[in-house]
Design a protein around this motif. Structure first.
Motif, mmCIF file in Angstrom:
data_model
loop_
_atom_site.group_PDB
_atom_site.id
_atom_site.type_symbol
_atom_site.label_atom_id
_atom_site.label_comp_id
_atom_site.label_asym_id
_atom_site.label_seq_id
_atom_site.Cartn_x
_atom_site.Cartn_y
_atom_site.Cartn_z
ATOM 1 N N ALA A 39 -18.836 -63.029 -26.548
ATOM 2 C CA ALA A 39 -17.656 -62.691 -27.134
ATOM 3 C C ALA A 39 -17.840 -62.108 -28.554
ATOM 4 O O ALA A 39 -17.221 -61.026 -28.999
ATOM 5 C CB ALA A 39 -16.589 -63.978 -27.369
ATOM 6 N N CYS A 40 -19.185 -62.679 -29.134
ATOM 7 C CA CYS A 40 -19.461 -62.063 -30.585
ATOM 8 C C CYS A 40 -19.805 -60.671 -30.414
ATOM 9 O O CYS A 40 -19.521 -60.038 -30.993
ATOM 10 C CB CYS A 40 -20.123 -63.139 -31.058
ATOM 11 N N ARG A 59 -15.077 -59.502 -30.479
ATOM 12 C CA ARG A 59 -13.705 -60.359 -30.164
ATOM 13 C C ARG A 59 -13.425 -61.340 -31.444
ATOM 14 O O ARG A 59 -14.502 -61.564 -32.333
ATOM 15 C CB ARG A 59 -13.706 -61.385 -28.963
ATOM 16 N N SER A 85 -10.814 -66.098 -29.548
ATOM 17 C CA SER A 85 -11.463 -65.217 -28.165
ATOM 18 C C SER A 85 -12.708 -66.243 -27.972
ATOM 19 O O SER A 85 -12.989 -66.268 -26.664
ATOM 20 C CB SER A 85 -11.351 -64.099 -28.161
ATOM 21 N N PHE A 86 -13.482 -66.318 -28.955
ATOM 22 C CA PHE A 86 -14.696 -66.953 -28.748
ATOM 23 C C PHE A 86 -14.774 -68.156 -28.183
ATOM 24 O O PHE A 86 -15.428 -68.452 -27.160
ATOM 25 C CB PHE A 86 -15.502 -67.228 -30.186
ATOM 26 N N ILE A 131 -13.394 -67.870 -24.472
ATOM 27 C CA ILE A 131 -14.509 -67.608 -23.597
ATOM 28 C C ILE A 131 -15.495 -68.340 -23.317
ATOM 29 O O ILE A 131 -15.656 -68.941 -22.018
ATOM 30 C CB ILE A 131 -14.848 -66.244 -23.978
#
Length: 55
Positions: free
Chosen positions: A23-24, A28, A32-33, A36
């Motif tokens: 995600a990073c 995002r 979101s991190f 996910i």
């Protein structure tokens, strides 16, 4: 605790970390991190549960 249990727990933690990293890298936001990473960890827990039911 058996070696297999430790390995399965480590895999769940690694799935969470890989989800955060992906995600990073994907650009995002922090919310979101966590979503996910949590989704990946839950998939890992599903595998652990399936493994427990198979035994």
């Amino acid at each position: 605790m058996a070696v297999e249990d430790v390995a399965l727990a480590l895999n769940v933690v690694l799935l969470f970390a890989w989800g955060l990293l992906a995600a990073c890298v994907g650009g995002r936001a922090w919310g979101s991190f966590l979503k996910i990473g949590t989704a990946d960890a839950l998939l890992g827990l599903a595998v652990v549960m399936a493994n427990a039911l198979i035994k």
